[in-house]
Write an enzyme that holds these catalytic residues in place. Structure first.
Site, PDB file in Angstrom:
ATOM      1  N   LEU A  62       0.825  -1.219   0.000  1.00 36.77           N
ATOM      2  CA  LEU A  62       0.000   0.000   0.000  1.00 36.77           C
ATOM      3  C   LEU A  62       0.852   1.260   0.000  1.00 36.77           C
ATOM      4  CD1 LEU A  62      -2.727  -1.051   2.611  1.00 36.77           C
ATOM      5  CD2 LEU A  62      -3.023  -0.855   0.141  1.00 36.77           C
ATOM      6  N   GLY A  63       2.068   1.154   0.516  1.00 34.31           N
ATOM      7  CA  GLY A  63       2.920   2.346   0.555  1.00 34.31           C
ATOM      8  C   GLY A  63       4.071   2.163   1.512  1.00 34.31           C
ATOM      9  N   ALA A  64       5.048   3.054   1.402  1.00 36.06           N
ATOM     10  CA  ALA A  64       6.200   3.020   2.302  1.00 36.06           C
ATOM     11  C   ALA A  64       6.422   4.425   2.821  1.00 36.06           C
ATOM     12  CB  ALA A  64       7.430   2.532   1.553  1.00 36.06           C
ATOM     13  N   GLY A  65       6.989   4.518   4.005  1.00 37.74           N
ATOM     14  CA  GLY A  65       7.225   5.836   4.604  1.00 37.74           C
ATOM     15  C   GLY A  65       7.068   5.736   6.096  1.00 37.74           C
TER      16      GLY A  65
ATOM     17  N   GLY B 152       9.202   5.296   8.252  1.00 46.31           N
ATOM     18  CA  GLY B 152      10.046   4.248   8.812  1.00 46.31           C
ATOM     19  C   GLY B 152       9.544   2.836   8.618  1.00 46.31           C
TER      20      GLY B 152
ATOM     21  N   VAL C 124       6.941  -0.149   5.988  1.00 41.86           N
ATOM     22  CA  VAL C 124       6.221  -0.478   4.749  1.00 41.86           C
ATOM     23  C   VAL C 124       4.842  -0.986   5.150  1.00 41.86           C
ATOM     24  CG1 VAL C 124       6.293  -1.803   2.593  1.00 41.86           C
ATOM     25  CG2 VAL C 124       8.421  -1.252   3.765  1.00 41.86           C
TER      26      VAL C 124
ATOM     27  N   LYS D 269       1.411  -2.730   8.935  1.00 45.01           N
ATOM     28  CA  LYS D 269       2.613  -1.907   8.832  1.00 45.01           C
ATOM     29  C   LYS D 269       3.775  -2.645   9.474  1.00 45.01           C
ATOM     30  CE  LYS D 269       4.533   2.625   9.703  1.00 45.01           C
ATOM     31  NZ  LYS D 269       4.288   4.007  10.065  1.00 45.01           N
TER      32      LYS D 269
ATOM     33  N   ASP E  29       2.275  13.945  14.080  1.00 41.70           N
ATOM     34  CA  ASP E  29       2.694  13.734  12.686  1.00 41.70           C
ATOM     35  C   ASP E  29       1.515  13.908  11.719  1.00 41.70           C
ATOM     36  OD1 ASP E  29       4.559  13.237  10.730  1.00 41.70           O
ATOM     37  OD2 ASP E  29       4.604  11.066  11.002  1.00 41.70           O
TER      38      ASP E  29
END
Length: 395
Positions: A74-77, A79, A81, A97, A190
């Protein structure tokens, strides 16, 4: 119209009495949960959805690495995946995650322990939590899957997000931050478009907030980014509070409204490219053009900005020392512009707080507007709309 008294939430105790991720599911726990949920002033639809999620969660039991099958990334970021996964014992689709951390067992156990607070974060504006566990050098955090993805993904598809849609986003973010603060004494820390998730039912929820101090410390060195949503006071290392989250929300709203990270601010030529018409610059911001910069800087924004991009240290210096971003005049409503300006006051003591923002005219207007958020999202992201979308009158 006055809210009618909500029907009590019905949660059936787990028949087998098994633990949910190490938490006993006794009737007393359910009664306490029921009481907490009844304090939330949910409408009928929100109540039913939260009830359905919690009933599903009771069937999950203890989470184990072997029980998951990857569906897609679905995505990375932040810290880690994130994968879309299927939980084989229940066939539930979740978002998992994975955070790789080289840490001692005691620290690892503390992180898992601190993440258990997420079991108590039950709100229509917070992504649902199934559990957290450690396996093979990685911490797994299992959450509700939001099929519309994050607002940064939506922004890339949409180009810009309409003001009426951002009104609904603002309501959800304020309500989510208020819930975290009032019920759990938690700051988000965040807030940014990639941490606001949406789904085809029209729900808007916050994720990735700072419940685990130990996890925040362990990941402190993993920041690799070209943009920052941190408030000036936080970048300067001074004391910061939930007011810092409000700055981040304001900056995110400007980004989603104009279609690119708003620092440095777009010049008249770029605004014309973005909006396809001549846009008035705010007279007060005519002298706000950023200082000229040498070419060849690492990229720090996307969008039709012809000027050389900023290096991260220049960007952080700009946030602290230059005037805050604004929405361009003549394109957005006066209420929306004022709302954003109140979020982006550099002095946190003068910045609007959550209570003030909740009664701001932009929010009041957005609550009254009938907006088909689910329909807009589904057509933007190419999703199939479910039969019972959220009617986003007040989200």
């Amino acid at each position: 119209m006055p809210k009618k008294k909500p029907t009590p939430i019905q949660l059936n105790p787990n028949p087998e009495g098994t633990a949910v991720n190490g938490t006993p599911t006794a009737e007393t726990n359910l009664e306490a949960l029921q009481k907490k949920l009844e304090e939330l002033e949910l409408d009928e639809q929100q109540r039913k959805r939260l009830e359905a999620f919690l009933t599903q969660k009771q069937k999950v039991g203890e989470l184990k690495d072997d029980d998951f099958e990857k569906v897609s990334e679905l995505g990375a970021g932040n810290g880690g995946v994130v994968f879309k996964v299927s939980h084989k014992p229940t066939s539930l689709i979740m978002a998992r995650k994975l955070i790789h951390l080289e840490i001692k067992p005691a620290i690892r156990n503390q992180i898992i322990r601190e993440l258990q607070v997420l079991h108590e974060c039950n709100s229509p504006y917070i992504v649902g939590f199934y559990g957290a566990f450690y396996s093979d050098g990685e911490i797994s955090i299992c959450m509700e899957h939001m099929d519309g993805g994050s607002l940064d993904q939506v922004l890339k598809k949409a180009g810009k997000i309409p003001e009426k849609i951002l009104g609904k986003v603002s309501i959800a973010v304020i309500k989510g931050l208020t819930y975290l603060r009032e019920k759990h004494k938690i700051m988000h820390r965040d807030v940014k478009p990639s941490n606001i998730l949406v789904n085809s039912r029209g729900e808007i929820k916050l994720c990735d907030f700072g419940v685990s101090g130990q996890l925040i410390d362990s990941m402190a060195n993993s920041f690799v980014g070209t943009r920052s949503y941190m408030s000036p006071e936080r970048l300067q290392g001074t004391h910061y509070s939930v007011q810092s989250d409000i700055w981040s929300m304001g900056l995110s709203l400007v980004e989603m409204a104009i279609g690119r990270y708003p620092i440095p601010p777009p010049d008249a030529k770029e605004l014309e490219l973005i909006f396809g018409c001549s846009v008035e610059r705010d007279p007060a911001s005519s002298e706000l053009a950023p200082r000229p910069r040498p070419p060849g800087r690492p990229i720090s924004s996307y969008g039709p900005d012809s000027r050389p991009p900023m290096a991260i240290f220049e960007l952080l210096d700009y946030i602290v020392n230059e005037p805050p971003p604004k929405l361009p005049s003549g394109v957005f409503g006066a209420e929306f512009q004022d709302f954003v300006n109140k979020c982006l006051v550099k002095n946190p003591a003068e910045r609007a707080d959550l209570k003030q923002l909740m009664v701001h005219s932009f929010i009041k207007q957005s609550e009254l507007e009938e907006v088909d958020f689910a329909g807009w999202l589904c057509s933007t992201m190419g999703l199939k709309q479910p039969s019972t979308p959220t009617h986003a009158a007040g989200v």
